[in-house]
Design a protein around this motif. Structure first.
Motif, short mmCIF file in Angstrom:
data_model
loop_
_atom_site.label_atom_id
_atom_site.label_comp_id
_atom_site.label_asym_id
_atom_site.label_seq_id
_atom_site.Cartn_x
_atom_site.Cartn_y
_atom_site.Cartn_z
N GLY A 109 -36.12 34.25 -19.40
CA GLY A 109 -35.01 33.83 -20.26
C GLY A 109 -35.09 34.47 -21.63
N ARG A 110 -36.26 34.49 -22.20
CA ARG A 110 -36.47 35.14 -23.50
C ARG A 110 -36.16 36.63 -23.40
NH1 ARG A 110 -39.60 32.54 -27.41
NH2 ARG A 110 -40.33 30.51 -26.78
N GLN A 111 -36.65 37.26 -22.33
CA GLN A 111 -36.40 38.69 -22.15
C GLN A 111 -34.92 38.98 -22.03
OE1 GLN A 111 -38.69 40.64 -19.02
NE2 GLN A 111 -40.39 39.24 -19.39
N LEU A 112 -34.23 38.18 -21.24
CA LEU A 112 -32.80 38.40 -21.05
C LEU A 112 -32.04 38.19 -22.35
CD1 LEU A 112 -30.34 39.05 -19.38
CD2 LEU A 112 -30.42 36.73 -18.41
N ALA A 113 -32.36 37.13 -23.08
CA ALA A 113 -31.71 36.89 -24.37
C ALA A 113 -31.96 38.07 -25.31
CB ALA A 113 -32.20 35.58 -24.98
N SER A 114 -33.17 38.57 -25.34
CA SER A 114 -33.51 39.70 -26.21
C SER A 114 -32.73 40.96 -25.82
CB SER A 114 -35.02 39.96 -26.15
OG SER A 114 -35.36 41.07 -26.94
N LEU A 115 -32.62 41.22 -24.52
CA LEU A 115 -31.86 42.38 -24.07
C LEU A 115 -30.38 42.27 -24.43
CD1 LEU A 115 -33.49 42.97 -20.56
CD2 LEU A 115 -33.66 44.48 -22.56
N VAL A 116 -29.83 41.08 -24.32
CA VAL A 116 -28.43 40.87 -24.70
C VAL A 116 -28.27 41.09 -26.20
CG1 VAL A 116 -26.60 39.14 -24.90
CG2 VAL A 116 -27.87 39.36 -22.76
N GLU A 117 -29.17 40.54 -27.00
CA GLU A 117 -29.11 40.72 -28.46
C GLU A 117 -29.23 42.21 -28.82
OE1 GLU A 117 -32.24 38.24 -29.94
OE2 GLU A 117 -31.20 36.40 -29.36
N THR A 118 -30.13 42.92 -28.18
CA THR A 118 -30.31 44.36 -28.44
C THR A 118 -29.03 45.11 -28.11
OG1 THR A 118 -32.68 44.22 -28.05
CG2 THR A 118 -31.65 46.40 -27.79
N ARG A 119 -28.42 44.75 -27.01
CA ARG A 119 -27.17 45.40 -26.59
C ARG A 119 -26.06 45.16 -27.62
NH1 ARG A 119 -26.00 47.06 -21.38
NH2 ARG A 119 -23.79 47.09 -20.83
N LEU A 120 -25.96 43.92 -28.10
CA LEU A 120 -24.94 43.59 -29.11
C LEU A 120 -25.23 44.32 -30.43
CD1 LEU A 120 -24.54 39.79 -28.36
CD2 LEU A 120 -22.86 41.60 -27.90
N ARG A 121 -26.48 44.33 -30.83
CA ARG A 121 -26.89 45.01 -32.06
C ARG A 121 -26.54 46.51 -31.97
NH1 ARG A 121 -31.81 43.67 -31.55
NH2 ARG A 121 -31.63 41.60 -32.42
N ALA A 122 -26.82 47.12 -30.82
CA ALA A 122 -26.54 48.55 -30.63
C ALA A 122 -25.05 48.86 -30.72
CB ALA A 122 -27.10 49.02 -29.29
N SER A 123 -24.21 47.86 -30.42
CA SER A 123 -22.76 48.07 -30.51
C SER A 123 -22.23 47.74 -31.91
CB SER A 123 -22.03 47.23 -29.45
OG SER A 123 -22.12 45.86 -29.76
N GLY A 124 -23.16 47.50 -32.85
CA GLY A 124 -22.76 47.28 -34.24
C GLY A 124 -22.51 45.83 -34.62
N ARG A 125 -22.79 44.91 -33.73
CA ARG A 125 -22.58 43.49 -34.04
C ARG A 125 -23.72 42.98 -34.92
NH1 ARG A 125 -17.98 42.22 -30.97
NH2 ARG A 125 -17.73 40.67 -32.60
N THR A 126 -23.41 42.06 -35.81
CA THR A 126 -24.41 41.57 -36.77
C THR A 126 -24.84 40.13 -36.51
OG1 THR A 126 -22.66 40.93 -38.31
CG2 THR A 126 -23.60 43.14 -38.57
N ALA A 127 -24.17 39.45 -35.61
CA ALA A 127 -24.52 38.06 -35.28
C ALA A 127 -23.97 37.76 -33.89
CB ALA A 127 -23.95 37.09 -36.30
#
Length: 171
Positions: A109-127
């Motif tokens: 679960g932690r890994q998946l949440a981290s991968l989703v956050e990384t994906r959002l961050r890479a697309s320029g999202r800040t939160a």
């Protein structure tokens, strides 16, 4: 663990083997589905119900369905929304993050949440935001442990269930 976006066939259907995997994943989480009310009988989740639920998600161009795999096995699913339907809310949302119940408590679960956050961050999202059903204190603990902060309490838009809204800045 790696993520792969879910893409249905040209006819809009999910391949049979994948639908079987997804049904097994959803069915393993009958305790969550009993809380959420998303399926009529959480102890008997059927492929056609999962196919319908995912087709509804995939019909929205602002929704991305991500499959999490490890060692060739489907471990989890994440559904993200580019924006919330409320115009004042510009953050992307995690609409669902679910790990196969037989694989929980292993860090997936932690890994998946981290991968989703990384994906959002890479697309320029800040939160990023998400909502946790108020009747699911384990989920609230999970998300707050990952650095999400409570910002609101409201009913969800689809079924009117009481929820806690959380937000995390992506650095």
């Amino acid at each position: 663990m790696f993520l792969e976006p879910l893409t249905p066939t040209e006819a809009g259907a999910l391949p049979g083997e994948l639908l079987t995997e997804l049904t097994t994943l959803y069915a393993s989480n009958h305790a969550f589905h009993a809380l959420s009310g998303d399926f009529p009988d959480p102890a008997d989740i059927r492929p056609e119900q999962v196919a319908t639920a995912l087709a509804d998600e995939l019909a929205d161009p602002d929704v991305e369905v991500l499959l999490a795999r490890s060692a060739g096995h489907l471990i989890g699913i994440a559904i993200t929304l580019a924006t919330h339907p409320a115009p004042a809310d510009g953050d992307p949302w995690i609409g669902l993050l679910m790990i196969d119940a037989t694989q929980q408590q292993q860090g997936y679960g932690r890994q998946l949440a981290s991968l989703v956050e990384t994906r959002l961050r890479a697309s320029g999202r800040t939160a990023v935001r998400l909502a946790v059903l108020d009747n699911n204190p384990d989920a609230l603990t999970f998300w707050t442990t990952l650095g999400y902060h409570i910002i609101d309490h409201r009913e969800d838009r689809r079924l009117g269930r009481p929820c806690t809204v959380l937000r995390k800045r992506l650095r």
